[in-house]
Design an enzyme around this catalytic site. Structure first.
Site, PDB file in Angstrom:
ATOM      1  N   SER A   1     -73.225  29.382  16.330  1.00 13.52           N
ATOM      2  CA  SER A   1     -73.750  29.558  17.685  1.00 13.52           C
ATOM      3  C   SER A   1     -74.529  30.872  17.801  1.00 13.52           C
ATOM      4  O   SER A   1     -75.526  31.061  17.112  1.00 13.52           O
ATOM      5  CB  SER A   1     -72.598  29.479  18.685  1.00 13.52           C
ATOM      6  OG  SER A   1     -73.076  29.294  19.993  1.00 13.52           O
TER       7      SER A   1
ATOM      8  N   ASP B   1     -72.893  17.280  19.383  1.00  8.44           N
ATOM      9  CA  ASP B   1     -73.178  18.694  19.667  1.00  8.44           C
ATOM     10  C   ASP B   1     -74.079  18.812  20.890  1.00  8.44           C
ATOM     11  O   ASP B   1     -74.983  17.995  21.084  1.00  8.44           O
ATOM     12  CB  ASP B   1     -73.884  19.296  18.449  1.00  8.44           C
ATOM     13  CG  ASP B   1     -73.661  20.793  18.304  1.00  8.44           C
ATOM     14  OD1 ASP B   1     -73.625  21.476  19.333  1.00  8.44           O
ATOM     15  OD2 ASP B   1     -73.515  21.259  17.165  1.00  8.44           O
TER      16      ASP B   1
ATOM     17  N   HIS C   1     -69.710  21.085  19.315  1.00  8.09           N
ATOM     18  CA  HIS C   1     -70.277  22.407  19.035  1.00  8.09           C
ATOM     19  C   HIS C   1     -69.395  23.200  18.067  1.00  8.09           C
ATOM     20  O   HIS C   1     -69.901  23.888  17.178  1.00  8.09           O
ATOM     21  CB  HIS C   1     -70.453  23.159  20.351  1.00  8.09           C
ATOM     22  CG  HIS C   1     -71.085  24.503  20.206  1.00  8.09           C
ATOM     23  ND1 HIS C   1     -72.279  24.705  19.538  1.00  8.09           N
ATOM     24  CD2 HIS C   1     -70.687  25.733  20.649  1.00  8.09           C
ATOM     25  CE1 HIS C   1     -72.593  25.994  19.576  1.00  8.09           C
ATOM     26  NE2 HIS C   1     -71.651  26.634  20.235  1.00  8.09           N
TER      27      HIS C   1
END
Length: 431
Positions: free
Chosen positions: A205, A363, A395
């Site tokens: 991320s 995701d 995610h």
């Protein structure tokens, strides 16, 4: 005080294995009083214990280095606190929290293969990789290497130094640069302190975005990039598209409920631009904070065993309730909607090392951004770029489907160039 349900403990083995440290495990708060007790007892000691409880799942974890050296090097996971220069005060220092998984006593950096560094995302910490550290640590050790898990400065259990004041009135390029500097410079100082010549960066991320930022500044230090559901890759909507969306949305808002949603959306955008962190709300909630975190952790990580949910909950609360610091980067790097103010897809052509993108099949990050980035890398001459989509994962790929994630990571860790691409460090350009 632990709740009555806290009738078990986590045993963290000492370096010799002859003694253990029993850490009581409170339950996830489900009512006001349990939340109040968790808030009241929260401090640096309980934060350290929360991390140790999670990491104690690693069979070769030691809370501190062995007091006596073994006759032959053995695989151990040992926490490290590394002192680096303070980012804003020349005469002060800061502490980086990290976990080393490899041979102990460690050989000289030149005697080991280049390490892999796991880098967490926004509002997270190194213990989020709880389902991956043992497997990937063994894989790194088997090839005479080392795995590191790293807490970004101002996040996790690294020191919460004051985040530099950055004016929203600055040009976008300067605003983004200053926010990135806070993390990129501290990672570079940590690398120097560890004596690492070059490494593989595997960032999730925001950690993926910052890994890219680091590689752009220090190309000779990065052997490979593994970008795990990275934020900030694709371009966002153009100003014209945003204006058209606003007109269409406002025209559709006729009932009371949509008007309320519109007010909430506008408030959220205003708070974002004012750099009000989600954790500001959590800390302001005082004794309701543990309950707020439990409402997230019990919903988001339902696929984990109950014990893992419980320990991860306490870890999340401990790092989320700490002093605000690195979290304040968000509005400088991302615009409302979580699109990068300077999208990496427009900057990535400068990356010469191999790049692997990973996304979950459900995701919320845009996999098309990864494909477009790979296309631009190949146009620029970098043919060692690819995209993987991990099944049964969102995610948090590394938690949602640890088995497939670990398998893919082991493969990527085996296929690493012997040396980084040639080039100049950004700081050296023009010198």
């Amino acid at each position: 005080m632990p709740s009555p349900a806290a009738d078990s403990a986590a045993a963290v083995a000492s370096s010799s294995g002859a003694a253990t440290v029993d850490i009581p495990i409170p339950a996830i708060p489900s009512n006001f009083w349990e939340s109040f007790r968790a808030w009241w007892s929260s401090n640096e000691r309980t934060s350290k214990e929360a991390e140790e409880r999670v990491l104690s799942r690693i069979p070769f974890y030691r809370a501190s280095p062995p007091t006596t050296l073994p006759p032959t090097p053995e695989l151990l996971a040992i926490p490290h606190r590394t002192t680096i220069p303070h980012p804003t005060h020349p005469n002060r220092h800061a502490q980086i929290n990290a976990l080393s998984l490899g041979a102990h006593p460690p050989p000289s950096p030149s005697a080991e293969r280049p390490p892999t560094l796991l880098l967490h995302g926004y509002l997270a910490g190194l213990a989020f990789f709880m389902c991956n550290l043992e497997d990937l640590g063994r894989a790194a050790h088997a090839r005479n290497g080392r795995l590191w898990a790293f807490d970004w400065l101002g996040m996790g259990r690294s020191e919460r130094v004051a985040f530099p004041g950055i004016s929203a009135k600055l040009p976008v390029e300067e605003r983004v640069r200053r926010a990135e500097d806070f993390f990129v410079d501290s990672l570079e100082e940590w690398r120097k302190a560890q004596g690492i010549k070059a490494f593989v960066l595997a960032g999730h991320s925001l950690g993926g975005y910052l890994s890219l930022a680091y590689a752009l500044r220090h190309p000779t230090r990065v052997l490979k990039l593994i970008l795990i559901s990275p934020v900030g890759i694709p371009q966002g909507p153009s100003p014209e598209e945003l204006a058209a969306q606003r007109v269409a949305t406002e025209a559709a808002l006729t009932s009371r409920e949509p008007r309320l949603r519109r007010m909430l959306r506008k408030s959220a955008i205003w708070l974002w631009e004012q750099n009000v962190s989600p954790l500001t709300v959590l800390r302001a909630s005082l004794f309701f904070g543990p309950l707020l975190v439990s409402s997230y952790s019990t919903r988001r990580f339902t696929e984990l065993p109950l014990e893992d949910q419980r320990d991860l909950h306490h870890y999340i609360y401990s790092i989320s309730s700490a002093r605000g610091s690195g979290e304040y980067c968000l509005s400088h790097i991302l615009s409302p909607g979580a699109y990068a103010r300077q999208p990496m897809v427009d900057r990535i052509a400068g990356i010469k090392c191999p790049v692997t993108f990973m996304y979950g099949d459900r995701d919320w990050m845009d996999v098309d951004g990864g494909h477009e980035a790979v296309r631009r890398l190949r146009e620029a001459g970098n043919t060692s770029a690819k995209v993987h989509v991990v099944p049964d994962a969102g995610h948090h790929i590394y938690l949602d489907n640890a088995t497939d994630f670990n398998r893919l990571m082991r493969r990527e860790m085996e296929d690493v160039p012997e040396r980084a691409p040639e080039g100049k460090e950004e700081a050296d350009v023009g010198a």
